[in-house]
Design a protein around this motif. Structure first.
Motif, PDB file in Angstrom:
ATOM      1  N   SER A  28      -5.672   2.024  81.904  1.00 11.18           N
ATOM      2  CA  SER A  28      -6.936   2.483  81.317  1.00 11.18           C
ATOM      3  C   SER A  28      -6.692   3.132  79.964  1.00 11.18           C
ATOM      4  O   SER A  28      -7.571   3.145  79.106  1.00 11.18           O
ATOM      5  CB  SER A  28      -7.594   3.520  82.226  1.00 11.18           C
ATOM      6  N   SER A  29      -5.512   3.717  79.796  1.00 12.63           N
ATOM      7  CA  SER A  29      -5.135   4.370  78.550  1.00 12.63           C
ATOM      8  C   SER A  29      -3.621   4.450  78.505  1.00 12.63           C
ATOM      9  O   SER A  29      -2.948   4.356  79.535  1.00 12.63           O
ATOM     10  CB  SER A  29      -5.732   5.780  78.468  1.00 12.63           C
ATOM     11  N   ALA A  30      -3.088   4.620  77.302  1.00  6.04           N
ATOM     12  CA  ALA A  30      -1.636   4.750  77.148  1.00  6.04           C
ATOM     13  C   ALA A  30      -1.327   5.403  75.809  1.00  6.04           C
ATOM     14  O   ALA A  30      -2.089   5.281  74.856  1.00  6.04           O
ATOM     15  CB  ALA A  30      -0.949   3.381  77.231  1.00  6.04           C
ATOM     16  N   ALA A  31      -0.196   6.110  75.778  1.00  7.35           N
ATOM     17  CA  ALA A  31       0.289   6.718  74.536  1.00  7.35           C
ATOM     18  C   ALA A  31       1.806   6.829  74.642  1.00  7.35           C
ATOM     19  O   ALA A  31       2.357   6.940  75.742  1.00  7.35           O
ATOM     20  CB  ALA A  31      -0.318   8.101  74.334  1.00  7.35           C
ATOM     21  N   ASP A  40       0.893  14.651  74.283  1.00  7.70           N
ATOM     22  CA  ASP A  40       0.465  13.251  74.225  1.00  7.70           C
ATOM     23  C   ASP A  40      -0.473  12.893  75.380  1.00  7.70           C
ATOM     24  O   ASP A  40      -1.447  12.176  75.179  1.00  7.70           O
ATOM     25  CB  ASP A  40       1.681  12.330  74.149  1.00  7.70           C
ATOM     26  N   LEU A  41      -0.215  13.412  76.573  1.00  7.14           N
ATOM     27  CA  LEU A  41      -1.186  13.246  77.662  1.00  7.14           C
ATOM     28  C   LEU A  41      -2.455  14.019  77.323  1.00  7.14           C
ATOM     29  O   LEU A  41      -3.566  13.558  77.609  1.00  7.14           O
ATOM     30  CB  LEU A  41      -0.604  13.726  78.991  1.00  7.14           C
ATOM     31  N   HIS A  43      -3.838  14.333  74.478  1.00  8.78           N
ATOM     32  CA  HIS A  43      -4.676  13.500  73.606  1.00  8.78           C
ATOM     33  C   HIS A  43      -5.513  12.527  74.434  1.00  8.78           C
ATOM     34  O   HIS A  43      -6.696  12.310  74.150  1.00  8.78           O
ATOM     35  CB  HIS A  43      -3.821  12.714  72.613  1.00  8.78           C
ATOM     36  N   ILE A  44      -4.903  11.927  75.442  1.00 14.48           N
ATOM     37  CA  ILE A  44      -5.628  11.002  76.323  1.00 14.48           C
ATOM     38  C   ILE A  44      -6.745  11.744  77.044  1.00 14.48           C
ATOM     39  O   ILE A  44      -7.876  11.270  77.119  1.00 14.48           O
ATOM     40  CB  ILE A  44      -4.667  10.345  77.344  1.00 14.48           C
ATOM     41  N   SER A  48     -10.767  11.122  76.594  1.00 12.96           N
ATOM     42  CA  SER A  48     -11.467  10.598  77.773  1.00 12.96           C
ATOM     43  C   SER A  48     -12.379  11.628  78.423  1.00 12.96           C
ATOM     44  O   SER A  48     -13.106  11.300  79.362  1.00 12.96           O
ATOM     45  CB  SER A  48     -10.443  10.117  78.807  1.00 12.96           C
ATOM     46  N   PHE A  89       0.727   6.736  80.716  1.00  5.83           N
ATOM     47  CA  PHE A  89      -0.456   5.883  80.833  1.00  5.83           C
ATOM     48  C   PHE A  89      -1.214   6.224  82.098  1.00  5.83           C
ATOM     49  O   PHE A  89      -0.671   6.853  83.019  1.00  5.83           O
ATOM     50  CB  PHE A  89      -0.076   4.396  80.804  1.00  5.83           C
ATOM     51  N   THR A  90      -2.471   5.829  82.113  1.00  8.67           N
ATOM     52  CA  THR A  90      -3.290   6.010  83.302  1.00  8.67           C
ATOM     53  C   THR A  90      -3.736   4.629  83.784  1.00  8.67           C
ATOM     54  O   THR A  90      -3.898   3.708  82.994  1.00  8.67           O
ATOM     55  CB  THR A  90      -4.532   6.875  83.004  1.00  8.67           C
TER      56      THR A  90
END
Length: 147
Positions: A28-31, A40-41, A43-44, A48, A89-90
């Motif tokens: 669903s998301s990644a960085a 960095d998490l 930011h996600i 979101s 990532f999620t």
């Protein structure tokens, strides 16, 4: 030894390009974790408008070697250390098998370190589900005058 391994990872990182490509239809998301997992998490989560609960035991397994570090120092290294060139990532729980398949195809191990929750913010939980303090922990800031 441990120092040589850490220096090698810093000098010659392994970008997770293959894993990122394999996760395109799954995550669903990644960085990339270049400034620390916490930032960095973060930011996600901010983008979101959600929160996360991280499991301290799972984070302990992220260190490649079993460094003889007290728990508090291990947390600092894992949560705030940068230049990892790993991915955070999620993915929905129902995509678990697809995530594992992506990891195998990219020859890159993955670890579930927590879960996304509706309440904003990031919480670190111990094995009993109690919240551990994150006071004073922050990721690397390229623009900080103290960096």
């Amino acid at each position: 030894g441990v120092q040589a391994l850490a220096q090698e990872r810093l000098d010659r990182p392994t970008p997770r390009v293959a894993l990122g490509q394999a996760l395109r239809q799954v995550a669903s998301s990644a960085a990339d974790v270049s400034d620390g997992l916490l930032g960095d998490l973060g930011h996600i989560l901010k983008a979101s408008k959600v929160g996360a609960e991280l499991h301290d035991e799972a984070l302990a397994g992220l260190m490649q070697t079993r460094w003889a570090l007290p728990d508090a120092w291990r947390r600092i290294c894992v949560l705030t250390g940068g230049d990892d060139y790993e991915l955070v990532f999620t993915a929905p729980r129902e995509h678990r098998e697809a995530v594992l398949h992506a990891a195998r195809s990219a020859l890159t191990p993955v670890t579930c370190i927590g879960r996304i929750v509706a309440d904003p913010g990031l919480r670190l939980l111990n094995a009993q589900g109690q919240t551990l303090p994150l006071d004073g922990l922050q990721s690397f800031d390229h623009f900080s005058s103290t960096a």
